[in-house]
Design an enzyme around this catalytic site. Sequence first.
Site, PDB file in Angstrom:
ATOM      1  CB  VAL A 149      -0.931   0.002   1.220  1.00 32.31           C
ATOM      2  CG1 VAL A 149      -1.807   1.250   1.238  1.00 32.31           C
ATOM      3  CG2 VAL A 149      -1.800  -1.251   1.213  1.00 32.31           C
ATOM      4  CB  THR A 201       3.092   0.013   5.311  1.00 33.60           C
ATOM      5  OG1 THR A 201       4.428  -0.289   5.768  1.00 33.60           O
ATOM      6  CG2 THR A 201       2.097  -0.302   6.416  1.00 33.60           C
ATOM      7  CG  ASP A 202       6.140   2.136  -0.262  1.00 30.35           C
ATOM      8  OD1 ASP A 202       7.240   1.591  -0.059  1.00 30.35           O
ATOM      9  OD2 ASP A 202       5.868   2.739  -1.318  1.00 30.35           O
ATOM     10  CB  ALA A 203       9.757   2.579   2.968  1.00 31.88           C
TER      11      ALA A 203
END
Length: 756
Positions: free
Chosen positions: A413, A460-462
């Site tokens: 995401v 999640t993305d970073a």
Amino acid sequence: MGVSGCGKTTIGDLVARELGVPFLDGDSLHPVENVAKMAAGTPLTDEDRWPWLATVGAQLANAGDGGIVLACSALRRSYRDAIRAQAPDTIFLHLHGTREVLRARTEGRTGHFMPPALLESQLATLEPLDASETGVIVDISAPVRQVVREALAGIAAVGGPADVSGTAGAASTRPRQFDVDLQAAPFNLDGDAVTWVESTIAGMTLEEKIGQLFINHNNDYSPEYLDAVLEDFHVGGMRYRPGPSAAVQEHIRYAQSKTRIPLLVASNPEMGGAGSCDDGTFVSTHLQAGSHPDKAIARQMGQVAGVETAALGCNWAFAPIVDIHYNWRNTVISTRAFGNTPEIVVERAKEYFDGISESPTVCAMKHFPGDGVDERDQHVVTSYNTFTYEEWNRTYGHVYREMIGHGVQSIMVGHIGAPDLSRHFRPGLADREILPATLAPELLQELLRGELGFNGLVLTDASQMVGLAQARKRKDLVPATIAAGCDMFLFFRNPGEDFGYMLDGYKSGVITEQRLHDALRRILGLKAALGLHRKSADQLVPPAEALAVIGSEAHRAIAAQIADKTVTLVKDTANNLPITPQMHPRIRLYGISGGSDFTRADPLAYLETVKEELEAAGFEVHVFKTAEQREAAGETGMNFMRVLSEEATGDYAAKYDAAFVFANVKGFAQEAAIRIKWSSPMAAEIPWYVTEVPTVFVSLNQPNHLIDVPMVKTAIHAHAGSREAIRATVAKIQGKSEFQGTFNDNVFCGSFDTRL
């Protein structure tokens, strides 16, 4: 059901929310060919409809005990019979309106592939429900809330769910829970694997459970570093800083040997093996794989990526990228998207997925709900997908439905807000309440889990990206991502702090017991889907001999073939080509870069490769040097005005027969968007010389440079700074090989002068 404009999507979604079941727009199930016909104003034939109706019926039949609300025109009795043949218990809700009401609605909406002109055709086709059909007819001329109330009452009267007595608009208070089914796609676990998942969770301490939610970024290869990460934080997965393949493999081997529960080990194989280790094979970018009619290029990229990352011991690919590059100014996915239409993205993403799936690897497609509309980069600021709900469903929604149906196992995401999507599920949200998708339960639960039916793992993305970090205090946002519907949290900022924030979030009830255990089942389910639970620690990473495939001659041959296919002639309006050593022996060579970035690599290192390839072809090459470069070489008194006066002289054409500009402008996560940055004001390398000699501009990376160099009449997109791509480009400039690559209109950046 009903004709175009009757409100199937709006009413259907509100009814679904009142019933507490998912909603699906049947239009999203149309094949691409049907959409194209309708958009062109061509009515569908029954031959067009039957496969679509079969798909609609299958969706209803597979909805399970909870049911589903699905919007579908279903105009003829025979069409409804086809649906009932698959799903006999279907209740049809006919939204009826007069011709005048329907015409006013269809003419007042934009962005739908069903044009108003087809309304009359649909009305002529419509066969209203008869007494033998299980259904309800509701007049749409009433206010929306009344239409929904009447629909719910009618459904209850004909034998629908009993709990429909609420009023429209109350749905936002009814939380939807989408618990994982480990025996369904994409996990497809057998009984033994499910038992392993459940028994493993039962045997975990609370700290181990919290640790499984994290994916660490390993910034250090030392055993001491890994010992601390694994013993103190019990992480469920890791990604690592790329290095030599042998060092990477040994690092992964040590990590797997020190953990009680096998690790998900991720890499970023967006270009083949490159990026996962220093000596991996660069095969192509995503855009490159979408820039030729041969869809097998994407499969080859996936195959090489799978083979090389599996040899390292990786088992999780943060790819493919399924963003759609609508905005030419967006440079975070300009080379990382397969193209600017959902059709090319779906086709090539499926090929990549199939290729990499030949290896023991699962995929995380990214970046939901979709990048490519906003020009900004979530690494430095929250960006937004501003498509309407209807636009999104036809584009990004279509891509996600196709890929979910194709079996993708996990979704990353993005820290991307979607105002219209959020307000579709949460009417009345204020601007300040629009959150990035990583924190938005309406996007993760009601859209991704509910409407799209995604049963896999969400990460999640970073988390260090400012697109997330600016949204809330760190102590709040860490557990909020899991509470919203993410299952794993990508990267600690400070391990001790973030672990504590997540643990506190569970203890305070932000993360419920149900949400924690659902996330854990998905995490361990993904590990079981890879078969990690059946392997001993010494079997989780291949032996050192497996590294022979990395950067192999066979893989580099594939890269060379793809480079030859995808080098693209964007324009040659002055008919400058071919340029050969016989006709144009003396070449003035300019190198353009974005300057050094966080990798600290020499941004102009590629220029030596260009010079070597040109000289090997027989050209006499004269490399331009900036004031800064000349001063670094020992010259004194250098400044840009002096360089310009020495370069731009009247005898330029007497000194050089042609000018080649090779641009390798990179930059990632350090600015919101990337453009050419010249070496100085009015820099001598800017192509003023197009009026003097034949000039060829070659981009080795970004596709949007014509906005900054519209004066060049010959532009080539080579896609990569690899030797294979540069060699293929030099051959094509000379006419020794045909240009085969394709491009989309983004290259012209919406400006007339770029086409001249």
